[in-house]
Design an enzyme around this catalytic site. Structure first.
Site, PDB file in Angstrom:
ATOM      1  N   TYR A 126       0.854  -1.199   0.000  1.00 54.17           N
ATOM      2  CA  TYR A 126       0.000   0.000   0.000  1.00 54.17           C
ATOM      3  C   TYR A 126       0.890   1.250   0.000  1.00 54.17           C
ATOM      4  O   TYR A 126       0.653   2.194  -0.765  1.00 54.17           O
ATOM      5  CB  TYR A 126      -0.940   0.000   1.216  1.00 54.17           C
ATOM      6  CG  TYR A 126      -1.800   1.252   1.271  1.00 54.17           C
ATOM      7  CD1 TYR A 126      -2.789   1.483   0.317  1.00 54.17           C
ATOM      8  CD2 TYR A 126      -1.607   2.220   2.269  1.00 54.17           C
ATOM      9  CE1 TYR A 126      -3.561   2.644   0.346  1.00 54.17           C
ATOM     10  CE2 TYR A 126      -2.376   3.383   2.306  1.00 54.17           C
ATOM     11  CZ  TYR A 126      -3.353   3.585   1.344  1.00 54.17           C
ATOM     12  OH  TYR A 126      -4.111   4.737   1.370  1.00 54.17           O
TER      13      TYR A 126
ATOM     14  N   LYS B 107       1.175   4.337  -2.809  1.00 53.98           N
ATOM     15  CA  LYS B 107       0.967   5.763  -2.519  1.00 53.98           C
ATOM     16  C   LYS B 107       2.245   6.570  -2.784  1.00 53.98           C
ATOM     17  O   LYS B 107       2.176   7.752  -3.121  1.00 53.98           O
ATOM     18  CB  LYS B 107       0.438   5.945  -1.093  1.00 53.98           C
ATOM     19  CG  LYS B 107      -0.997   5.459  -0.935  1.00 53.98           C
ATOM     20  CD  LYS B 107      -1.972   6.245  -1.838  1.00 53.98           C
ATOM     21  CE  LYS B 107      -3.397   5.767  -1.775  1.00 53.98           C
ATOM     22  NZ  LYS B 107      -4.319   6.557  -2.609  1.00 53.98           N
TER      23      LYS B 107
HETATM   24  P1  NAP Z   1     -13.502   4.266   1.074  1.00 56.35           P
HETATM   25  O1  NAP Z   1     -14.544   4.873   1.946  1.00 56.35           O
HETATM   26  O2  NAP Z   1     -13.285   2.799   1.136  1.00 56.35           O
HETATM   27  O3  NAP Z   1     -13.753   4.726  -0.426  1.00 56.35           O
HETATM   28  C1  NAP Z   1     -12.991   4.202  -1.486  1.00 56.35           C
HETATM   29  C2  NAP Z   1     -13.673   4.520  -2.801  1.00 56.35           C
HETATM   30  O4  NAP Z   1     -12.878   3.980  -3.858  1.00 56.35           O
HETATM   31  C3  NAP Z   1     -15.053   3.913  -2.911  1.00 56.35           C
HETATM   32  O5  NAP Z   1     -15.925   4.820  -3.530  1.00 56.35           O
HETATM   33  C4  NAP Z   1     -14.842   2.700  -3.807  1.00 56.35           C
HETATM   34  O6  NAP Z   1     -16.022   2.459  -4.558  1.00 56.35           O
HETATM   35  C5  NAP Z   1     -13.727   3.223  -4.717  1.00 56.35           C
HETATM   36  N1  NAP Z   1     -12.993   2.155  -5.376  1.00 56.35           N
HETATM   37  C6  NAP Z   1     -12.285   1.158  -4.793  1.00 56.35           C
HETATM   38  N2  NAP Z   1     -11.807   0.333  -5.741  1.00 56.35           N
HETATM   39  C7  NAP Z   1     -12.244   0.814  -6.936  1.00 56.35           C
HETATM   40  C8  NAP Z   1     -12.103   0.382  -8.256  1.00 56.35           C
HETATM   41  N3  NAP Z   1     -11.414  -0.726  -8.575  1.00 56.35           N
HETATM   42  N4  NAP Z   1     -12.683   1.113  -9.246  1.00 56.35           N
HETATM   43  C9  NAP Z   1     -13.396   2.219  -8.954  1.00 56.35           C
HETATM   44  N5  NAP Z   1     -13.565   2.687  -7.704  1.00 56.35           N
HETATM   45  C10 NAP Z   1     -13.005   1.965  -6.711  1.00 56.35           C
HETATM   46  O7  NAP Z   1     -12.064   4.896   1.415  1.00 56.35           O
HETATM   47  P2  NAP Z   1     -11.512   6.409   1.445  1.00 56.35           P
HETATM   48  O8  NAP Z   1     -10.778   6.546   2.706  1.00 56.35           O
HETATM   49  O9  NAP Z   1     -12.568   7.371   1.117  1.00 56.35           O
HETATM   50  O10 NAP Z   1     -10.435   6.316   0.273  1.00 56.35           O
HETATM   51  C11 NAP Z   1     -10.311   7.277  -0.739  1.00 56.35           C
HETATM   52  C12 NAP Z   1      -8.837   7.513  -1.040  1.00 56.35           C
HETATM   53  O11 NAP Z   1      -8.218   8.079   0.107  1.00 56.35           O
HETATM   54  C13 NAP Z   1      -8.049   6.245  -1.371  1.00 56.35           C
HETATM   55  O12 NAP Z   1      -7.192   6.506  -2.447  1.00 56.35           O
HETATM   56  C14 NAP Z   1      -7.236   6.001  -0.093  1.00 56.35           C
HETATM   57  O13 NAP Z   1      -6.048   5.320  -0.373  1.00 56.35           O
HETATM   58  C15 NAP Z   1      -6.995   7.429   0.332  1.00 56.35           C
HETATM   59  N6  NAP Z   1      -6.617   7.602   1.744  1.00 56.35           N
HETATM   60  C16 NAP Z   1      -7.456   7.182   2.732  1.00 56.35           C
HETATM   61  C17 NAP Z   1      -7.082   7.377   4.065  1.00 56.35           C
HETATM   62  C18 NAP Z   1      -7.949   6.937   5.203  1.00 56.35           C
HETATM   63  O14 NAP Z   1      -7.458   6.895   6.354  1.00 56.35           O
HETATM   64  N7  NAP Z   1      -9.215   6.619   4.982  1.00 56.35           N
HETATM   65  C19 NAP Z   1      -5.856   7.974   4.361  1.00 56.35           C
HETATM   66  C20 NAP Z   1      -5.041   8.389   3.319  1.00 56.35           C
HETATM   67  C21 NAP Z   1      -5.443   8.210   2.020  1.00 56.35           C
HETATM   68  P3  NAP Z   1     -16.561   1.031  -5.019  1.00 56.35           P
HETATM   69  O15 NAP Z   1     -16.241   0.059  -3.944  1.00 56.35           O
HETATM   70  O16 NAP Z   1     -18.033   1.284  -5.202  1.00 56.35           O
HETATM   71  O17 NAP Z   1     -15.864   0.758  -6.298  1.00 56.35           O
END
Ligand code: NAP
Length: 259
Positions: free
Chosen positions: A157, A161
């Site tokens: 992961y 990133k």
């Molecule tokens: P989340 O609530 O799990 O949302 C992830 C989103 O990505 C969902 O809408 C999911 O939709 C979509 N997704 C996953 N796989 C996909 C695919 N193959 N094709 C199209 N869409 C896909 O998580 P989040 O925290 O909002 O994550 C958003 C971003 O923030 C990610 O890049 C994550 O790495 C980053 N991030 C998160 C955190 C944290 O602590 N939460 C911290 C740093 C960075 P579907 O399942 O409907 O496809």
């Protein structure tokens, strides 16, 4: 006057968490939306909700961003104006597990690389040439503090990133002669479905990630993204690292006991 009146934004990963919150922040500001994720039912709900509440147009696509053919078929189906958005938010992403690299299932590693890295590349490759031709806009890549540090169990992961950071920097160099700005947002802990996905539905493990501290919420990141894309056009915020106040690094986190 709304800040994004009549503009168009493409957001990947819009069915949950940061992407969904960003979609709503943009819609409130009058922005028309192209929302991408795999879960169509959720996107349908958002389309209905935002079009009724905010009087914007919302186009949705059940697209797996790790599959270039799916991305391309959806892109080709769009009206010309939606192919050239003012804002592109590459947000779709996920993590699987906390195992050591040598113990991690290969399918999980492949999926993280395919979605987090190839997904960003594919969507960028399709939309950005049209943004260049249109002559402006903002690309926002959602990276992570995992793109700046490595923590135990983070291995692949973190590598993905770090790649998002490298791709953002590369794009900024390659687009330096255009009015397109490239912004990387690198959050620490945000409470979304991210940990539920990471631990494959194990809610107890997911809840532990946020235990004893107030994490960031999707709205905090949406608010920041909205800020970066509404600066005057000559201003490029290259990158922003954002964490909860009780988080200092990926592993230095102050947690209150019994909370
Ligand atoms: P989340 O609530 O799990 O949302 C992830 C989103 O990505 C969902 O809408 C999911 O939709 C979509 N997704 C996953 N796989 C996909 C695919 N193959 N094709 C199209 N869409 C896909 O998580 P989040 O925290 O909002 O994550 C958003 C971003 O923030 C990610 O890049 C994550 O790495 C980053 N991030 C998160 C955190 C944290 O602590 N939460 C911290 C740093 C960075 P579907 O399942 O409907 O496809």
């Amino acid at each position: 006057m709304k800040m994004l009146e009549g503009r168009i934004a493409v957001i990947s990963g819009a069915s949950a968490g940061i992407g969904k919150a960003t979609a709503e922040y943009f819609a409130k500001e009058g922005c028309n939306l192209v929302l991408i994720a795999r879960r169509l039912e959720r996107l349908k709900e958002l389309k209905k909700d935002f079009e009724a509440k905010y009087d914007v147009s919302v186009v949705i696509g059940a697209v797996d961003v790790s599959d270039f053919d799916q991305c391309k078929i959806f892109f080709n189906s769009l009206d010309e104006k939606f192919k050239a958005p003012d804002i592109l938010v590459n947000n779709a992403g996920l993590a699987f597990g906390m195992e050591k690299l040598i113990e991690k299932p290969v399918e999980d590693m492949d999926k993280m690389i395919d979605v987090n890295v190839k997904g960003v590349i594919y969507i960028t490759k399709l939309f950005v040439p049209y943004m260049v031709e249109k002559g402006g806009g903002s690309i926002v890549n959602v990276g992570s503090i995992a793109g700046r540090e490595v923590y135990p169990g983070g291995n692949v992961y973190c590598a993905t990133k770090h790649a998002v950071r490298a791709l953002s920097n590369a794009l900024r160099i390659e687009l330096v002669d255009s009015p397109i700005r490239v912004i990387e947002i690198a959050p620490g802990l945000v409470e979304t479905e991210f940990s539920i996905v990471r631990f494959k539905g194990d809610k107890e493990k997911a809840d532990n990630v946020y235990k004893g501290l107030t994490p960031l919420y999707p709205d905090d990141i949406a608010d920041l993204i909205l800020y970066t894309v509404t600066r005057p056009p000559h201003v490029q915020i290259n990158e922003v690292v954002i964490m909860p106040v009780n988080q200092a690094t990926t592993t230095v986190i102050h947690r209150k006991q019994n909370e």
